[in-house]
Design a protein around this motif. Structure first.
Motif, PDB file in Angstrom:
ATOM      1  N   ALA A   1      -1.648   1.403  -0.069  1.00 46.96           N
ATOM      2  CA  ALA A   1      -3.062   1.602  -0.409  1.00 46.96           C
ATOM      3  C   ALA A   1      -3.229   2.235  -1.781  1.00 46.96           C
ATOM      4  O   ALA A   1      -4.359   2.497  -2.200  1.00 46.96           O
ATOM      5  N   GLY A   2      -2.141   2.464  -2.493  1.00 50.49           N
ATOM      6  CA  GLY A   2      -2.222   3.056  -3.821  1.00 50.49           C
ATOM      7  C   GLY A   2      -2.301   4.572  -3.833  1.00 50.49           C
ATOM      8  O   GLY A   2      -2.469   5.173  -4.896  1.00 50.49           O
ATOM      9  N   LYS A   3      -2.156   5.188  -2.666  1.00 51.80           N
ATOM     10  CA  LYS A   3      -2.217   6.658  -2.578  1.00 51.80           C
ATOM     11  C   LYS A   3      -0.782   7.213  -2.692  1.00 51.80           C
ATOM     12  O   LYS A   3      -0.232   7.772  -1.734  1.00 51.80           O
ATOM     13  N   PHE A   4      -0.216   7.047  -3.871  1.00 52.42           N
ATOM     14  CA  PHE A   4       1.179   7.425  -4.071  1.00 52.42           C
ATOM     15  C   PHE A   4       1.370   8.937  -4.054  1.00 52.42           C
ATOM     16  O   PHE A   4       2.377   9.425  -3.536  1.00 52.42           O
ATOM     17  N   ASP A   5       0.414   9.675  -4.601  1.00 56.97           N
ATOM     18  CA  ASP A   5       0.535  11.132  -4.583  1.00 56.97           C
ATOM     19  C   ASP A   5       0.516  11.656  -3.147  1.00 56.97           C
ATOM     20  O   ASP A   5       1.289  12.559  -2.787  1.00 56.97           O
ATOM     21  N   ALA A   6      -0.370  11.091  -2.326  1.00 56.17           N
ATOM     22  CA  ALA A   6      -0.438  11.519  -0.930  1.00 56.17           C
ATOM     23  C   ALA A   6       0.849  11.149  -0.192  1.00 56.17           C
ATOM     24  O   ALA A   6       1.361  11.933   0.616  1.00 56.17           O
ATOM     25  N   ALA A   7       1.369   9.948  -0.474  1.00 56.31           N
ATOM     26  CA  ALA A   7       2.613   9.532   0.176  1.00 56.31           C
ATOM     27  C   ALA A   7       3.774  10.429  -0.244  1.00 56.31           C
ATOM     28  O   ALA A   7       4.616  10.810   0.586  1.00 56.31           O
TER      29      ALA A   7
END
Length: 633
Positions: free
Chosen positions: A244-250
């Motif tokens: 989903a493009g939430k790389f910082d959260a991942a």
């Protein structure tokens, strides 16, 4: 009559499986009875029937009816779908919806009445949990869906909802937000510890709907309830967040939940980063979070090495290759194939050949068809067909069967060096080994002939291609159209363009541009304009090359006002001119004695965006920006 109706309902409800899995329509009918009871009874209270139910059994409800029960057909019909109550009708006449306080009634002892013959004494409704879990879950779902406040259900649901029942209720909510609301209510107000299956279902549902923050909160609840954060759940969440493009959260999720992350989880995250061309981030994450004590494997290095090689960062890829031993990992054939392919893409074929020799000297694995195909491709790109042929012979001698890709690379390579004889020999070998040519094979042969002026031979291949029912693609058309136009066979090129519609090939500007350019150079700008109109009718938008060809073509015919109109239209459709367009057009204007217009055109080069260009062009030229290209009739 009415006791008989209740007897029939209760008898049906308490039948053993599979009859306990009732439909929503049956439950809706039961709710009708309860709604009626809510309006007609003087006493409705929840009592614990200690004489009939053991301490572990759910509580029951005693309902005392003080009025005769009306006929079932007198009851308004109520339907519910995912918590939404549909309009109610009575004998096809709309009536006001009934409002039910779900906490004011519950399900009690049905069993006695089902087999008692229908006494008019107070009725006892009871549903035990074991035989009717699914039925009870449907009722709970209906009550929750119809209730404006879940708190109103607290008195009835406390002590009766178990983790399996809660799971069934949550699954019936098609809206994850509604399911989350019931989850929070049952967890906080009912002090329910949900099962791992419930958490898995909720996490997946929330992530599929893009509710990643809610999924993160549910995961924290799962951990606080004592469920382990296994690698499957962590891997799913990390992958979903990253996709989903939430790389910082991942990344944060991985750093916090290292206990539940294994090599599979890390590899999935790294693979998504590489796939989305974020190789530098992948390498940084590897350096920062994955030390020698981490759970790494060879696959981890293969992902990074492949990404770095595709990004033309071969030196960094070789650094990782050399560091594999420090992490207790050994390279495999995939590692070597990635490095060889990366070197061949960068034209470092000799270095790649050295790696091939290193693979040949190993005892644990051998080169495969991918290894040889990458090497052959590298030599073909450099035009070294003799070396490519030797590798092909070495591969087949070793018992490795070439693929269609291998043959297509060789045929294309021979065609580019004008060795069509060898290309045809390779085609024969391809057929001998039972590998049927595809559109790439024929397009490479056509390109080889056309590239060296043998257009008629290319047309023969085209005919053979059609005879074998191999459909051409846009590049096959582009090769032939371009070759025909170079030989000034413009009408034949235009005929190929006309085939695009019934060939089911999506037209592209690079197919039309050679024909438009040919007619403009022949001074037939009206024909070129007509082709552009056909092009737009087929929903193919002209690109900057198309506009540049038209502008110069009209200038060469002295039709300067039309050329200015085409340039204005180019800006109006937000097609950015490049320096070739600007300089060529300005030069034509100067030759025509239109110095002021040429100066205005030159000034456009320094503007920052197309909007400014459009505004400036409207002030500079009196020609309307919506001027249509003239077509001769």
């Amino acid at each position: 009559m009415y006791p008989h109706v209740l007897s029939l309902l209760s008898h049906t409800l308490l039948r053993p499986p599979p009859f306990t899995a009732l439909s929503d329509s049956v439950i809706s009918s039961l709710l009708q009875v309860l709604i009626w009871a809510n309006r007609r009874t003087l006493e409705m209270q929840t009592v614990e029937d200690h004489s009939r139910a053991p301490s572990s059994r759910c509580g029951c409800l005693r309902i005392s009816f003080q009025y005769p029960m009306p006929s079932i057909i007198d009851l308004p019909r109520i339907d519910f779908v995912d918590g939404v109550v549909s309009p109610m009708t009575l004998f096809s006449l709309p009536i006001r919806p009934l409002r039910v306080r779900a906490s004011s009634f519950s399900i009690g002892h049905l069993h006695n009445h089902a087999y008692s013959g229908g006494s008019r004494q107070p009725l006892h409704f009871e549903v035990t949990q074991n035989p009717c879990q699914l039925w009870f879950a449907k009722v709970v779902f209906a009550l929750c869906a119809k209730s404006q406040s879940l708190d109103s259900l607290l008195g009835y649901l406390r002590g009766r909802v178990t983790p399996p029942i809660a799971f069934e209720v949550i699954k019936r909510f098609h809206n994850p937000e509604s399911a989350l609301k019931f989850f929070e209510f049952s967890r906080v107000k009912l002090s329910l510890i949900h099962s791992l299956g419930t958490y898995n279902y909720l996490l997946r549902s929330l992530c599929e709907m893009g509710l990643h923050e809610a999924a993160d909160w549910v995961f924290e609840c799962m951990k606080s309830d004592g469920h382990p954060s296994n690698s499957y759940i962590v891997g799913f969440l990390v992958g979903t967040f990253a996709e989903a493009g939430k790389f910082d959260a991942a990344k944060k999720f991985l750093s916090v939940n290292r206990d539940g992350a294994n090599s599979f989880v890390y590899n999935k995250y790294l693979s998504i980063l590489v796939w989305q061309n974020r190789v530098d981030e992948a390498v940084s994450f590897f350096r920062e979070y994955m030390g020698p004590q981490s759970s790494l494997d060879t696959c981890t290095f293969n992902i990074l090495i492949r990404g770095l090689c595709r990004a033309r960062q071969n030196d960094l890829a070789f650094q990782l290759f050399e560091d594999m031993g420090e992490f207790g990992c050994s390279p495999d054939i995939i590692t070597y194939n990635s490095l060889i392919d990366g070197l061949c893409r960068s034209n470092e074929v000799d270095r790649a050949h050295g790696l091939l020799k290193e693979v040949l000297s190993r005892d644990d694995f051998s080169p495969d068809v991918i290894t040889y195909t990458s090497m052959i491709s590298g030599y073909c790109k450099l035009g070294k067909m003799e070396a490519a042929s030797l590798l092909f012979s070495e591969m087949t001698t070793s018992g490795i069967k070439p693929t269609m890709l291998t043959f297509n690379i060789l045929i294309d390579g021979f065609g580019k060096v004008d060795d069509m004889g060898s290309a045809l020999v390779m085609l024969e070998k391809m057929l001998f080994l039972g590998c049927d040519p595809d559109v790439v094979t024929y397009s490479s042969l056509i390109d080889g002939y056309c590239r060296h002026g043998q257009v008629d031979e290319g047309l023969k291949v085209w005919q053979e291609m059609n005879r074998r029912n191999v459909s051409p693609n846009e590049y096959t058309f582009a090769i032939l159209i371009n070759a025909l136009c170079k030989e000034n066979r413009l009408n034949e090129g235009r005929e190929f363009i006309m085939q695009l519609e019934w060939r089911n090939v999506v037209p592209q500007p690079f197919m039309y541009n050679p024909v438009i350019d040919g007619f403009c150079k022949a001074g037939k700008v009206d024909v070129a304009n007509a082709i552009v109109s056909e092009m737009e009718q087929r929903k193919c938008k002209p690109d900057k090359i198309t506009f540049t060809i038209l502008i110069i073509g009209h200038c060469m015919k002295g039709r300067m006002s039309e050329a200015i109109g085409i340039f204005s239209r180019m800006l109006a459709v937000r097609c950015a001119p490049d320096t070739i367009t600007i300089n060529s057009f300005a030069s034509c204007l100067l030759k025509a004695g239109m110095a002021s217009e040429a100066l205005q055109i030159k000034k456009l080069v320094g503007l920052d965006n197309i909007s400014q260009c459009v505004s400036s062009s409207r002030k500079s030229f009196s020609t309307p920006t919506n001027m249509e290209i003239q077509v001769a009739v």
